[in-house]
Design a protein around this motif. Structure first.
Motif, PDB file in Angstrom:
ATOM      1  N   PRO A   1       0.842  -1.209   0.041  1.00  0.00           N
ATOM      2  CA  PRO A   1      -0.127   0.618   0.245  1.00  0.00           C
ATOM      3  C   PRO A   1       0.556   1.492  -0.227  1.00  0.00           C
ATOM      4  O   PRO A   1       2.008   1.618   0.698  1.00  0.00           O
ATOM      5  N   VAL A   2       0.198   2.140  -0.808  1.00  0.00           N
ATOM      6  CA  VAL A   2       1.249   4.126  -0.688  1.00  0.00           C
ATOM      7  C   VAL A   2      -0.270   4.543  -0.706  1.00  0.00           C
ATOM      8  O   VAL A   2      -0.684   4.779  -0.920  1.00  0.00           O
ATOM      9  N   GLY A   3       0.191   5.772   0.333  1.00  0.00           N
ATOM     10  CA  GLY A   3      -0.156   6.170   1.165  1.00  0.00           C
ATOM     11  C   GLY A   3      -1.541   6.048   1.204  1.00  0.00           C
ATOM     12  O   GLY A   3      -2.268   5.175   1.389  1.00  0.00           O
ATOM     13  N   ASP A   4      -2.963   7.292   1.728  1.00  0.00           N
ATOM     14  CA  ASP A   4      -4.525   7.128   1.270  1.00  0.00           C
ATOM     15  C   ASP A   4      -4.598   5.718   0.064  1.00  0.00           C
ATOM     16  O   ASP A   4      -5.532   5.169   0.300  1.00  0.00           O
ATOM     17  N   ASP A   5      -4.678   5.657  -0.971  1.00  0.00           N
ATOM     18  CA  ASP A   5      -4.966   5.341  -2.358  1.00  0.00           C
ATOM     19  C   ASP A   5      -3.815   5.239  -2.762  1.00  0.00           C
ATOM     20  O   ASP A   5      -3.321   6.018  -3.543  1.00  0.00           O
ATOM     21  N   GLY A   6      -4.053   4.211  -3.618  1.00  0.00           N
ATOM     22  CA  GLY A   6      -2.487   3.270  -4.021  1.00  0.00           C
ATOM     23  C   GLY A   6      -2.760   4.010  -5.606  1.00  0.00           C
ATOM     24  O   GLY A   6      -1.308   3.527  -6.437  1.00  0.00           O
ATOM     25  N   HIS A   7      -3.449   4.562  -5.786  1.00  0.00           N
ATOM     26  CA  HIS A   7      -3.485   5.119  -7.381  1.00  0.00           C
ATOM     27  C   HIS A   7      -3.312   6.224  -7.484  1.00  0.00           C
ATOM     28  O   HIS A   7      -2.168   6.622  -8.664  1.00  0.00           O
ATOM     29  N   SER A   8      -2.152   7.196  -6.364  1.00  0.00           N
ATOM     30  CA  SER A   8      -1.332   7.645  -6.692  1.00  0.00           C
ATOM     31  C   SER A   8      -0.008   7.063  -6.804  1.00  0.00           C
ATOM     32  O   SER A   8       0.595   8.424  -6.380  1.00  0.00           O
ATOM     33  N   LEU A   9       0.222   6.081  -6.882  1.00  0.00           N
ATOM     34  CA  LEU A   9       1.971   5.518  -6.739  1.00  0.00           C
ATOM     35  C   LEU A   9       2.739   6.257  -7.864  1.00  0.00           C
ATOM     36  O   LEU A   9       3.907   6.375  -7.429  1.00  0.00           O
ATOM     37  N   PHE A  10       2.082   6.805  -9.055  1.00  0.00           N
ATOM     38  CA  PHE A  10       2.954   7.531 -10.050  1.00  0.00           C
ATOM     39  C   PHE A  10       3.137   8.491  -9.082  1.00  0.00           C
ATOM     40  O   PHE A  10       4.815   8.814  -9.746  1.00  0.00           O
ATOM     41  N   THR A  11       2.768   9.392  -8.308  1.00  0.00           N
ATOM     42  CA  THR A  11       3.520  10.732  -8.235  1.00  0.00           C
ATOM     43  C   THR A  11       4.452  10.967  -6.852  1.00  0.00           C
ATOM     44  O   THR A  11       5.065  11.702  -6.687  1.00  0.00           O
ATOM     45  N   LEU A  12       3.418   9.889  -5.956  1.00  0.00           N
ATOM     46  CA  LEU A  12       3.686  10.314  -4.869  1.00  0.00           C
ATOM     47  C   LEU A  12       5.409   9.570  -4.496  1.00  0.00           C
ATOM     48  O   LEU A  12       5.619   8.755  -4.874  1.00  0.00           O
ATOM     49  N   THR A  13       6.451  10.917  -3.684  1.00  0.00           N
ATOM     50  CA  THR A  13       7.426  10.120  -3.295  1.00  0.00           C
ATOM     51  C   THR A  13       7.738   9.028  -3.015  1.00  0.00           C
ATOM     52  O   THR A  13       8.554   8.350  -3.870  1.00  0.00           O
ATOM     53  N   GLU A  14       6.952   8.703  -1.804  1.00  0.00           N
ATOM     54  CA  GLU A  14       6.719   7.050  -1.687  1.00  0.00           C
ATOM     55  C   GLU A  14       6.730   5.986  -3.020  1.00  0.00           C
ATOM     56  O   GLU A  14       7.300   5.787  -2.827  1.00  0.00           O
ATOM     57  N   GLY A  15       5.464   6.143  -3.990  1.00  0.00           N
ATOM     58  CA  GLY A  15       5.522   5.205  -4.938  1.00  0.00           C
ATOM     59  C   GLY A  15       6.384   5.376  -5.597  1.00  0.00           C
ATOM     60  O   GLY A  15       6.813   4.218  -6.200  1.00  0.00           O
ATOM     61  N   ARG A  16       6.973   7.028  -6.207  1.00  0.00           N
ATOM     62  CA  ARG A  16       8.098   7.120  -7.092  1.00  0.00           C
ATOM     63  C   ARG A  16       9.034   6.111  -6.564  1.00  0.00           C
ATOM     64  O   ARG A  16       9.848   4.945  -7.501  1.00  0.00           O
ATOM     65  N   THR A  17       9.396   5.912  -5.126  1.00  0.00           N
ATOM     66  CA  THR A  17      10.890   5.705  -4.936  1.00  0.00           C
ATOM     67  C   THR A  17      10.402   3.965  -4.641  1.00  0.00           C
ATOM     68  O   THR A  17      11.543   3.389  -5.720  1.00  0.00           O
ATOM     69  N   ARG A  18       9.541   3.766  -4.779  1.00  0.00           N
ATOM     70  CA  ARG A  18       9.541   1.579  -5.340  1.00  0.00           C
ATOM     71  C   ARG A  18       9.250   1.746  -6.674  1.00  0.00           C
ATOM     72  O   ARG A  18       9.548   0.639  -7.160  1.00  0.00           O
ATOM     73  N   TRP A  19       7.991   2.587  -7.646  1.00  0.00           N
ATOM     74  CA  TRP A  19       8.260   1.976  -8.935  1.00  0.00           C
ATOM     75  C   TRP A  19      10.154   2.267 -10.023  1.00  0.00           C
ATOM     76  O   TRP A  19      10.033   1.895 -10.800  1.00  0.00           O
ATOM     77  N   TYR A  20      10.309   3.689  -9.234  1.00  0.00           N
ATOM     78  CA  TYR A  20      11.638   3.574 -10.329  1.00  0.00           C
ATOM     79  C   TYR A  20      12.343   2.790  -9.751  1.00  0.00           C
ATOM     80  O   TYR A  20      13.520   1.812 -10.140  1.00  0.00           O
ATOM     81  N   ALA A  21      12.532   1.336  -8.288  1.00  0.00           N
ATOM     82  CA  ALA A  21      13.510   0.676  -7.845  1.00  0.00           C
ATOM     83  C   ALA A  21      13.014  -0.603  -9.545  1.00  0.00           C
ATOM     84  O   ALA A  21      14.016  -1.306  -9.705  1.00  0.00           O
ATOM     85  N   ALA A  22      11.849  -0.921  -9.163  1.00  0.00           N
ATOM     86  CA  ALA A  22      10.830  -1.789 -10.433  1.00  0.00           C
ATOM     87  C   ALA A  22      11.686  -1.082 -11.751  1.00  0.00           C
ATOM     88  O   ALA A  22      12.115  -2.275 -12.528  1.00  0.00           O
ATOM     89  N   LEU A  23      11.821   0.034 -11.832  1.00  0.00           N
ATOM     90  CA  LEU A  23      11.032   0.432 -13.335  1.00  0.00           C
ATOM     91  C   LEU A  23      13.183  -0.121 -13.523  1.00  0.00           C
ATOM     92  O   LEU A  23      13.575  -0.211 -15.244  1.00  0.00           O
ATOM     93  N   ASP A  24      13.925   0.063 -12.971  1.00  0.00           N
ATOM     94  CA  ASP A  24      15.201   0.202 -12.923  1.00  0.00           C
ATOM     95  C   ASP A  24      15.876  -1.383 -13.447  1.00  0.00           C
ATOM     96  O   ASP A  24      16.220  -1.631 -14.163  1.00  0.00           O
ATOM     97  N   ALA A  25      15.329  -1.657 -12.773  1.00  0.00           N
ATOM     98  CA  ALA A  25      15.597  -3.509 -13.309  1.00  0.00           C
ATOM     99  C   ALA A  25      14.976  -3.889 -14.694  1.00  0.00           C
ATOM    100  O   ALA A  25      15.612  -5.083 -14.893  1.00  0.00           O
ATOM    101  N   PHE A  26      14.109  -3.439 -14.256  1.00  0.00           N
ATOM    102  CA  PHE A  26      13.266  -3.836 -16.017  1.00  0.00           C
ATOM    103  C   PHE A  26      14.216  -3.063 -16.532  1.00  0.00           C
ATOM    104  O   PHE A  26      14.209  -3.895 -18.374  1.00  0.00           O
ATOM    105  N   LEU A  27      14.707  -2.474 -16.758  1.00  0.00           N
ATOM    106  CA  LEU A  27      15.331  -1.554 -18.056  1.00  0.00           C
ATOM    107  C   LEU A  27      16.743  -2.397 -18.215  1.00  0.00           C
ATOM    108  O   LEU A  27      17.438  -2.315 -19.523  1.00  0.00           O
ATOM    109  N   ARG A  28      16.843  -2.514 -17.509  1.00  0.00           N
ATOM    110  CA  ARG A  28      18.397  -3.522 -17.170  1.00  0.00           C
ATOM    111  C   ARG A  28      18.234  -4.760 -18.275  1.00  0.00           C
ATOM    112  O   ARG A  28      18.930  -5.021 -18.690  1.00  0.00           O
ATOM    113  N   ASP A  29      16.740  -5.217 -17.299  1.00  0.00           N
ATOM    114  CA  ASP A  29      17.099  -6.719 -18.185  1.00  0.00           C
ATOM    115  C   ASP A  29      16.593  -6.736 -19.447  1.00  0.00           C
ATOM    116  O   ASP A  29      16.382  -7.686 -20.331  1.00  0.00           O
ATOM    117  N   VAL A  30      16.076  -5.190 -19.870  1.00  0.00           N
ATOM    118  CA  VAL A  30      16.127  -5.480 -21.245  1.00  0.00           C
ATOM    119  C   VAL A  30      16.375  -4.418 -22.022  1.00  0.00           C
ATOM    120  O   VAL A  30      16.235  -4.446 -23.129  1.00  0.00           O
TER     121      VAL A  30
END
Length: 403
Positions: free
Chosen positions: A260-289
């Motif tokens: 869970p991210v914040g009060d509503d996980g749909h804010s994953l894209f913009t919240l700093t907490e959410g960006r910290t998480r999805w950036y980590a997944a993004l970096d791993a994905f970009l390296r993999d491809v």
């Protein structure tokens, strides 16, 4: 006016004292002025869609020090609720994400689709609650805006037309998957963040699953799906149904379901907490491809300023988190601390120093965003010398790891 010998002697005696006092009251340490980190442009970009010309609101961001042709990261927004004003969506709202992609080596392009912000045209609508919505057609129509923007941006002298990705949130995530399904030649991957569309007065979850299955049948590139467990629009069960349908039809969907991210996980894209998480997944994905993202040389440029080997993991974590940020340590060495997600680097620097100085009598800035900080390299007080020293440290780091 006549000046006596005694007066002259007094002036001679007092001059050094006045100079000393001036030196005592002047700042002993200043942060040198540095060139901007990015080249950023916002414009109304003429694009051609289905034979007609529209001007779309577009912002491009690239690193000031980047050279050559850069891969293209297309970033597009979601759709606000029915009572919200579509005109309030603007490219600059995603400046922080665009800058973080530029730090990863991309030419970041935020586009506002037709019917939103300052972009010309109207929002496509296909159907209603009574007749039923044609979601596939709706998303494919919005994908035309992304494709048209890519066509124009690919002609820039600083763009690598052979490598592009699309990153979309919510309805923009679904439109990005629709783009992948249309198989444009140089689109290498899609990142779908909280993708989909919801109407509380007219539920169509089944139609959404069916639509994503259709996209999976013709998608030939890898896609990354990022959702939070507490997304109020797209819960884990629905997301799994959409992903499973996409994969069963032949698509490549790599799902990262986040806590869970914040009060509503749909804010994953913009919240700093959410960006910290999805950036980590993004970096791993970009390296993999095999697509660009943060590399060892980015970390080594900071490590080269005298940090211990045991601090390398902390530096790598710091580099990957969202800006605006600053990294600090006690003078003479010690535990690294940082502050991130601030409106500007000056605020991040101040807060990071305050945090560090809670445990140490005196602290220094090690890095500002992803660049070594001026006060930790040779030539302090001389911006040109600092830039040269940072370039030298970066080049030394590149050579040390054979890049």
């Amino acid at each position: 006016m006549r000046v006596s010998v005694l007066h002259l002697l007094l002036l001679m005696l007092l001059a050094p004292l006045a100079a000393a006092r001036a030196q005592e009251t002047s700042p002993t340490q200043t942060t040198p002025t540095r060139p901007p980190e990015f080249v950023q442009e916002t414009t109304l970009l003429p694009v051609t869609i289905a034979g007609a010309t529209f001007r779309l609101e577009v912002m491009t961001v690239r690193s000031r020090t980047a050279t050559g042709r850069l891969p293209i990261a297309l970033i597009t927004h979601g759709k606000p609720g029915p009572r919200d004003d579509l005109a309030t969506i603007h490219a600059t709202s995603y400046r922080s994400i665009a800058r973080d992609m530029a730090r990863r080596g991309w030419l970041a392009v935020v586009l506002v689709r037709r019917g939103y912000g300052f972009s010309e045209g109207t929002l496509p609508q296909f159907g209603d609650c009574k007749s039923g919505y044609d979601l596939a057609r709706m998303f494919r129509t919005e994908a035309l805006d992304i494709a048209a923007t890519l066509t124009v941006v690919a002609n820039r002298p600083d763009a690598d037309a052979t490598r592009a990705i699309a990153i979309g949130v919510s309805a923009g995530g679904a439109a990005s998957l629709a783009l992948a399904a249309s198989a444009p030649a140089n689109l290498k991957a899609v990142v779908n963040v909280s993708g989909g569309l919801r109407n509380d007065t007219c539920p169509y979850e089944g139609k959404l699953v069916e639509t994503f299955a259709g996209f999976g049948r013709t998608t030939k590139i890898p896609t990354l799906w990022l959702y939070a467990r507490n997304d109020r629009l797209f819960g884990p069960d629905l997301v799994e149904k959409m992903r499973a349908a996409f994969v069963a039809a032949g698509g490549d969907a790599r799902l990262s379901m986040m806590d869970p991210v914040g009060d509503d996980g749909h804010s994953l894209f913009t919240l700093t907490e959410g960006r910290t998480r999805w950036y980590a997944a993004l970096d791993a994905f970009l390296r993999d491809v095999s697509l660009p993202t943060l590399g060892d040389h980015d970390v080594e440029a900071v490590m080269a300023l005298g940090l211990g080997a045991e601090q390398r993991t902390s530096v790598a974590r710091y580099m990957a988190v969202p800006g605006e940020k600053a990294l600090t340590r006690p003078v003479g060495g010690g535990k690294l601390t940082w502050y991130l997600g601030q409106p500007d680097v000056a605020t991040a620097r101040r807060l990071a120093l305050e945090l560090c100085e809670k445990a140490a009598p005196k602290c220094e800035v090690v890095a500002e965003n992803n660049r070594p900080a001026p006060r930790t390299v040779a030539g302090e007080g001389n911006p040109a010398a600092n830039d040269n020293a940072m370039k030298a440290a970066t080049e030394a780091a590149r050579k040390s790891i054979g890049r």
